[in-house]
Each structure stands twice: as C-alpha cells, then as structure tokens.
Enzyme design. Structure first.
Site, PDB file in Angstrom:
ATOM      1  N   ASP A  66       4.693  -4.550   6.313  1.00  0.00           N
ATOM      2  CA  ASP A  66       4.789  -5.430   6.611  1.00  0.00           C
ATOM      3  C   ASP A  66       4.971  -6.588   6.097  1.00  0.00           C
ATOM      4  O   ASP A  66       6.019  -7.372   5.525  1.00  0.00           O
ATOM      5  CB  ASP A  66       3.425  -5.641   7.795  1.00  0.00           C
ATOM      6  CG  ASP A  66       3.836  -7.382   8.562  1.00  0.00           C
ATOM      7  OD1 ASP A  66       4.785  -7.216   9.551  1.00  0.00           O
ATOM      8  OD2 ASP A  66       3.596  -9.054   8.120  1.00  0.00           O
ATOM      9  N   GLY A  67       3.851  -6.380   5.258  1.00  0.00           N
ATOM     10  CA  GLY A  67       4.315  -8.068   3.698  1.00  0.00           C
ATOM     11  C   GLY A  67       5.501  -7.419   2.818  1.00  0.00           C
ATOM     12  O   GLY A  67       6.253  -8.247   2.418  1.00  0.00           O
TER      13      GLY A  67
ATOM     14  N   THR B 129       3.751   2.649   6.304  1.00  0.00           N
ATOM     15  CA  THR B 129       3.155   2.329   5.492  1.00  0.00           C
ATOM     16  C   THR B 129       1.723   3.319   6.990  1.00  0.00           C
ATOM     17  O   THR B 129       3.093   3.769   7.860  1.00  0.00           O
ATOM     18  CB  THR B 129       3.003   0.749   6.540  1.00  0.00           C
ATOM     19  OG1 THR B 129       1.156   0.336   6.506  1.00  0.00           O
ATOM     20  CG2 THR B 129       3.319   0.289   7.733  1.00  0.00           C
TER      21      THR B 129
ATOM     22  N   ASP C 134       0.169   2.256   9.218  1.00  0.00           N
ATOM     23  CA  ASP C 134      -0.730   1.797   9.862  1.00  0.00           C
ATOM     24  C   ASP C 134       0.196   1.663  10.960  1.00  0.00           C
ATOM     25  O   ASP C 134       0.023   1.425  12.178  1.00  0.00           O
ATOM     26  CB  ASP C 134      -1.066  -0.346   9.864  1.00  0.00           C
ATOM     27  CG  ASP C 134      -1.818  -0.669   7.851  1.00  0.00           C
ATOM     28  OD1 ASP C 134      -2.604   0.730   7.509  1.00  0.00           O
ATOM     29  OD2 ASP C 134      -1.697  -1.481   7.328  1.00  0.00           O
TER      30      ASP C 134
ATOM     31  N   ASP D  19       2.773  -0.470  12.168  1.00  0.00           N
ATOM     32  CA  ASP D  19       2.808  -1.700  12.809  1.00  0.00           C
ATOM     33  C   ASP D  19       3.556  -2.205  12.417  1.00  0.00           C
ATOM     34  O   ASP D  19       3.365  -4.335  13.072  1.00  0.00           O
ATOM     35  CB  ASP D  19       1.114  -2.113  12.274  1.00  0.00           C
ATOM     36  CG  ASP D  19       0.792  -2.712  10.894  1.00  0.00           C
ATOM     37  OD1 ASP D  19       1.954  -2.381   9.756  1.00  0.00           O
ATOM     38  OD2 ASP D  19       0.668  -3.617  10.426  1.00  0.00           O
TER      39      ASP D  19
ATOM     40  N   GLY E  88       0.547  -1.147   0.434  1.00  0.00           N
ATOM     41  CA  GLY E  88      -0.151   0.449  -0.463  1.00  0.00           C
ATOM     42  C   GLY E  88       0.594   1.507  -0.104  1.00  0.00           C
ATOM     43  O   GLY E  88       1.844   1.333   0.951  1.00  0.00           O
TER      44      GLY E  88
ATOM     45  N   ARG F 144      -5.223  -2.223   9.541  1.00  0.00           N
ATOM     46  CA  ARG F 144      -5.234  -3.171   8.682  1.00  0.00           C
ATOM     47  C   ARG F 144      -5.710  -4.508  10.452  1.00  0.00           C
ATOM     48  O   ARG F 144      -6.605  -3.880  10.589  1.00  0.00           O
ATOM     49  CB  ARG F 144      -4.317  -3.447   8.578  1.00  0.00           C
ATOM     50  CG  ARG F 144      -3.723  -5.249   7.338  1.00  0.00           C
ATOM     51  CD  ARG F 144      -2.607  -6.057   6.988  1.00  0.00           C
ATOM     52  NE  ARG F 144      -2.225  -4.691   5.730  1.00  0.00           N
ATOM     53  CZ  ARG F 144      -3.427  -5.219   4.017  1.00  0.00           C
ATOM     54  NH1 ARG F 144      -3.134  -6.120   4.197  1.00  0.00           N
ATOM     55  NH2 ARG F 144      -2.366  -4.363   3.582  1.00  0.00           N
TER      56      ARG F 144
ATOM     57  N   ARG G 209       1.297  -5.120  -5.260  1.00  0.00           N
ATOM     58  CA  ARG G 209       1.408  -6.276  -4.391  1.00  0.00           C
ATOM     59  C   ARG G 209       1.673  -7.432  -5.409  1.00  0.00           C
ATOM     60  O   ARG G 209       0.719  -7.552  -5.817  1.00  0.00           O
ATOM     61  CB  ARG G 209      -0.017  -6.828  -3.479  1.00  0.00           C
ATOM     62  CG  ARG G 209       0.015  -5.194  -2.768  1.00  0.00           C
ATOM     63  CD  ARG G 209      -1.073  -5.529  -1.960  1.00  0.00           C
ATOM     64  NE  ARG G 209      -1.830  -4.687  -1.506  1.00  0.00           N
ATOM     65  CZ  ARG G 209      -1.930  -4.079  -0.069  1.00  0.00           C
ATOM     66  NH1 ARG G 209      -0.518  -3.681   0.095  1.00  0.00           N
ATOM     67  NH2 ARG G 209      -2.900  -2.703   0.198  1.00  0.00           N
TER      68      ARG G 209
END
Ligand code: F6P
Length: 323
Positions: free
Chosen positions: A103-104, A126, A128, A130, A11, A172, A72
């Site tokens: 993360d991905g 990101t 997020d 996270d 993203g 997420r 992705r």
C-alpha cells in the site's frame, strides 16, 4: 518507452524475486532495456541503479526476500525527493517504472506519477493481501503456509499441556492472514480488526470446546491496535478466566521469509509478465491484479487506501468447523 526501471519497496515478501525475474525477462523479451534500482525509492534518489540483463535474475525464483533490497524512504514523498528521483531517471534514461510493493509503495507511486510524466506499473507485493482489486498479493500464500507450519508445531505442545494459545500474526490493519491462517491450521477462532470480538464471546467458544472433546485451544490474533494483539487479549482473558493456562506466541518476521510457494512463484511470474504487457498497451499508473484468475488493471486510486472486504463466509466456516 525504451528503458524500464524496476524496484521493490516497503516490507519484503516471498515471491518478489520471482516478480523481478519475470519483469526483467519479459521486458528483454519484448525488446526493452532494464535497469535495477536498489533500495526502493531511496535508491532512485541516491542513484543506486545498474543495468539488468537476463543473467542478473538467474537462480533467484526460489529465493525469499528481494535481491534489489528494499527500504521505506522518508525523503521520497517530499518535493525535493520527487525532483531528485525524476532527475536520476532522466540521467539513467529510464522512461517507465515497475514498482513492486504494498500500500505505502503504491501510494508513493501514485503521488510521483501525479506530479511527473512517468508511466508506472505497480505489482502487489505484500504478505498482508490488503490491496483492493486483486484476490491475492505476491507473498501472501507463502506467509499463510508459514503460519500453518508454525501453528501445527504449537498445536503439539498446546495439546500436551492442555493450554490455550494466542498466536499473533502480521497483516498490518487487515485480518486475511489471521482468518485464513486459522482455517488452514484448524484453530478455534480468529480475532481480526474487521470484526469486533468480545472477550466473553471468545471465552464461551473456548469453554465449549474444552467442555466437549478438546483439551487445548488455539486462537489466531491479527496484529492491530483494534484487536489489542495477542498479548493484550491474553492479558484480558487471564484476568477474567484464571482457569485457563494461557500462552502467547508472536510469529513476527518469521512470516516474511522463506522460499516462495509454487502459487506465489506463478502469481509473480504472471503479474511480472503482465506489467510489461500493460506498458506495451500504453497503460500507466495501474496495479496488476488477479481477479478470479484473470489479470486485471486496477487504477492506483482504487488499489490503495480502500478497505478490501473480508469474506464473511470464511468466518462462518471457521465458526462451524471449530465446534
Ligand atoms: O506490510 C508487511 C508487514 O510485514 C506488516 O504485516 C507488518 O505490520 C509490517 O510490515 C512490519 O514492518 P517492519 O518490517 O518495518 O517492522
């Protein structure tokens, strides 16, 4: 190392361009060549790679999104995908990679580096927030400010109509945007996947507010199967408490766009520069983190798939300030 390849993956996040600029210019400053890889790992496989000079990154620090595009890729994690990516790196003379993503993307980097002798430095990009080992990720602050801006506007209409609004934000599986967005916008509560909140508890909180001085309520809900999302929560509250005039707003991809804040531009510039320092120091397979305002190197294994804890003090502050 002579040539560094740079890509953005997963993203997009505001500040990715500032990071691309910082990596490119720091690398050139230190005598490296730079190649821009378009569309993330997919571009590495498809050989969408171009030489990058200082002018390729001119006038982008203020732009949201990523000039390198992002994707992705389903093909990259396969043995054939890795092989093709490695072959293209050799063909293009790329000796090291800087991967900007979440993360991905860093999981992909870690797997690739475990099979092929490729030094990779990750930058946390990101909204997020996270990733473990860094206080902030690139894009998080801008998204938070966007959320605050949106909630301020929803508050006007919520107050006029004396309504209860459930506003869903991204993240997420993490509640950082919801919790800090709630504090920044003066919301009544944040429903986050890290903490279970019963509908009754929530209703009590809101009821107390309505009974006292408030004529409207705003609850931020983190998207997640655990919270049920804003729609799910609103449905339950509507059924059990029909006295409330409930509305739902899902902020969605609005949160991913926009010009990055000063904080994100500075973070991206520091981290992009640190990625080149890390390569010069012989570091590999680490993510650049920002811990207590200091640059740290976080091994991929630690940064990913490791639940970053929510600051419980923030929950208490939110509770205290929403009376
Ligand atoms: O990881 C960033 C993020 O915006 C998440 O908050 C969200 O769950 C996801 O990406 C949405 O992905 P997509 O843009 O593919 O719909």
């Amino acid at each position: 190392i002579k040539t560094i390849g740079i890509l953005t993956s997963g993203g997009d996040a505001p500040g990715m361009n500032a990071a691309i600029r910082a990596v490119t210019r720091s690398a050139i400053f230190s005598g490296f060549k730079v190649k821009g890889i378009y569309r993330g790992y997919k571009g590495l496989i498809d050989d969408e790679i171009v030489d990058f000079h200082t002018q390729n990154v001119s006038n982008i620090i203020q732009q949201g999104g990523t000039i390198l595009k992002t994707a992705r890729s389903k093909e990259f994690p396969t043995p054939e995908g890795h092989q093709q990516a490695y072959d293209n790196m050799k063909k293009e003379g790329i000796d090291a990679l800087v991967v900007i993503g979440g993360d991905g993307s860093l999981t992909g980097a870690r797997q690739f580096a475990s099979e092929y002798d490729v030094p990779i430095i990750g930058l946390p990009g990101t909204i997020d927030n996270d990733l473990y080992g860094t206080d902030h990720t690139i894009g998080y602050d801008t998204a938070l400010n966007t959320i605050m801006w949106c909630v301020d506007r929803i508050r006007d209409t919520a107050t006029s109509h004396e309504r209860l609004f459930f506003i869903e934000v991204m993240g997420r599986n993490a509640g950082f945007l919801a919790l800090n967005g709630a504090i920044a916008s003066g919301a009544e509560a944040a429903i986050i996947p890290e903490i279970s909140t019963e509908v009754d508890q929530l209703a009590e909180l809101i009821q107390n507010g309505f009974r006292k001085t408030k004529n409207s309520s705003i609850v931020l809900v983190a998207e997640s199967p655990i919270t049920g999302g804003a729609m799910g929560l609103a449905e339950r509250v509507r059924k059990e408490y029909p006295q409330y005039d409930v509305r739902v707003t899902i902020l969605g991809h609005l949160q991913r766009g926009g010009s990055p804040t000063a904080q994100d531009r500075i973070l991206a510039s520091r981290m992009g520069s640190a990625a080149i320092d890390a390569l010069l120091e012989g570091q590999r397979n680490v993510m650049i983190g920002d811990a207590n305002d200091e640059i740290v190197y976080v091994p991929f294994s630690k940064a990913i798939k490791n639940d970053k804890p929510i600051d419980r003090d923030l929950l208490n502050i939110l509770r205290r300030l929403s009376i």
